[in-house]
Design a protein around this motif. Sequence first.
Motif, mmCIF file in Angstrom:
data_model
loop_
_atom_site.group_PDB
_atom_site.id
_atom_site.type_symbol
_atom_site.label_atom_id
_atom_site.label_comp_id
_atom_site.label_asym_id
_atom_site.label_seq_id
_atom_site.Cartn_x
_atom_site.Cartn_y
_atom_site.Cartn_z
ATOM 1 N N GLU A 126 -6.399 8.077 11.805
ATOM 2 C CA GLU A 126 -6.816 7.208 10.696
ATOM 3 C C GLU A 126 -7.267 8.042 9.508
ATOM 4 N N ASP A 127 -8.027 9.074 9.790
ATOM 5 C CA ASP A 127 -8.528 9.944 8.716
ATOM 6 C C ASP A 127 -7.374 10.631 7.987
ATOM 7 N N LEU A 128 -6.440 11.204 8.759
ATOM 8 C CA LEU A 128 -5.309 11.907 8.142
ATOM 9 C C LEU A 128 -4.450 10.954 7.304
ATOM 10 N N LEU A 129 -4.117 9.799 7.867
ATOM 11 C CA LEU A 129 -3.280 8.838 7.137
ATOM 12 C C LEU A 129 -3.999 8.347 5.881
ATOM 13 N N GLY A 130 -5.311 8.193 5.966
ATOM 14 C CA GLY A 130 -6.085 7.783 4.792
ATOM 15 C C GLY A 130 -5.995 8.807 3.676
ATOM 16 N N ARG A 131 -6.028 10.073 4.041
ATOM 17 C CA ARG A 131 -5.985 11.143 3.027
ATOM 18 C C ARG A 131 -4.674 11.175 2.256
ATOM 19 N N VAL A 132 -3.591 10.688 2.873
ATOM 20 C CA VAL A 132 -2.303 10.674 2.163
ATOM 21 C C VAL A 132 -1.940 9.259 1.695
ATOM 22 N N GLY A 133 -2.959 8.385 1.651
ATOM 23 C CA GLY A 133 -2.763 7.044 1.092
ATOM 24 C C GLY A 133 -1.960 6.099 1.967
ATOM 25 N N LEU A 134 -2.065 6.260 3.288
ATOM 26 C CA LEU A 134 -1.259 5.420 4.179
ATOM 27 C C LEU A 134 -2.095 4.600 5.164
ATOM 28 N N SER A 135 -3.318 4.280 4.774
ATOM 29 C CA SER A 135 -4.161 3.476 5.676
ATOM 30 C C SER A 135 -3.489 2.163 6.034
ATOM 31 N N HIS A 136 -2.720 1.618 5.089
ATOM 32 C CA HIS A 136 -2.074 0.314 5.311
ATOM 33 C C HIS A 136 -0.783 0.430 6.119
ATOM 34 N N ARG A 137 -0.413 1.638 6.517
ATOM 35 C CA ARG A 137 0.818 1.822 7.297
ATOM 36 C C ARG A 137 0.563 2.289 8.732
ATOM 37 N N MET A 138 -0.709 2.349 9.111
ATOM 38 C CA MET A 138 -1.099 2.841 10.441
ATOM 39 C C MET A 138 -0.256 2.268 11.583
ATOM 40 N N ASP A 139 -0.075 0.953 11.538
ATOM 41 C CA ASP A 139 0.555 0.280 12.683
ATOM 42 C C ASP A 139 2.008 -0.103 12.422
ATOM 43 N N HIS A 140 2.612 0.595 11.460
ATOM 44 C CA HIS A 140 4.028 0.374 11.173
ATOM 45 C C HIS A 140 4.874 1.437 11.862
ATOM 46 N N ARG A 141 6.054 1.038 12.273
ATOM 47 C CA ARG A 141 6.991 2.009 12.853
ATOM 48 C C ARG A 141 7.751 2.691 11.718
ATOM 49 N N PRO A 142 8.317 3.883 11.989
ATOM 50 C CA PRO A 142 9.032 4.611 10.928
ATOM 51 C C PRO A 142 10.066 3.746 10.192
ATOM 52 N N ALA A 143 10.823 2.916 10.912
ATOM 53 C CA ALA A 143 11.869 2.111 10.273
ATOM 54 C C ALA A 143 11.296 1.105 9.278
#
Length: 223
Positions: A126-143
């Motif tokens: 969560e911390d890493l994804l937040g740092r790159v502006g992706l908090s809203h994509r945590m539970d999304h799959r790559p596709a």
Amino acid sequence: SEALKLTGIFKGYNLGQPSEIRVLNGVDLTLEPGHVTALVAPSGAGKSTLLHIAGLLDTPDKGTVTLAGQDLTGQTDRVRTRARRERIGFVYQFHHLLPEFTAAENIILPQLANGVSQATARAHAEDLLGRVGLSHRMDHRPAEMSGGEQQRTAFCRALANGPSLLLADEPTGNLDPGTSDTVFDALMTLVRETGMSALIATHNLALAARMDRTLRLEQGRLV
Ligand code: ADP
Ligand code: ADP
């Protein structure tokens, strides 16, 4: 100590045969913690060979490889694999995320493999994804994510186990220029905030100019 030190690295293929090719002819390289170095090389100059040796995926014919003060020259595969998993993060042109797992899970899995608890791994993701502006994509799959979002997720995964060295091979190579800038900014933020050292191969001279220094691979040596 330095994050990575290569001394007198020589590497060739098919030595002694008519098809002999000498790729690296005495490469010396020192990467200091917190520094981002661009590696610029024309195609075929030996960029992949150099990154593979720096990443402990291949061994030089001659020369030494030292990672965070540990001389890994002549060590067993087991010792080298362990050093690679603990100390090095890899990023490629294509993200290689696991398609059936979410962004967070792609960052959690390598941590679980290193013995980190699920809760700690999740918090770190969560911390890493937040740092790159992706908090809203945590539970999304790559596709379900854009190319830039996928690549930013791949950076987070590379940093999941807190490596001291990041090796990147054309990390923005398959992105359009605007996305490429956003993704590169995210990478620089992560590297600066963690104090890791990075070696980033790129053909993009504008990106290279934004790093701390540029090294060019010419005739088997770094200039
Ligand atoms: P780059 O990544 O800069 O394009 P590489 O490191 O992949 O360059 O390759 C450098 C040179 O070494 C090329 O001429 C390539 O054909 C040759 N080469 C790379 N790997 C091998 C191999 N396993 N066997 C023989 N030649 C190889
Ligand atoms: P894992 O921990 O998944 O088994 P390894 O220890 O084999 O992975 O590799 C560690 C890192 O090195 C991974 O990020 C992987 O992407 C990269 N890697 C492994 N083998 C290769 C290879 N042949 N070429 C490029 N990268 C590799």
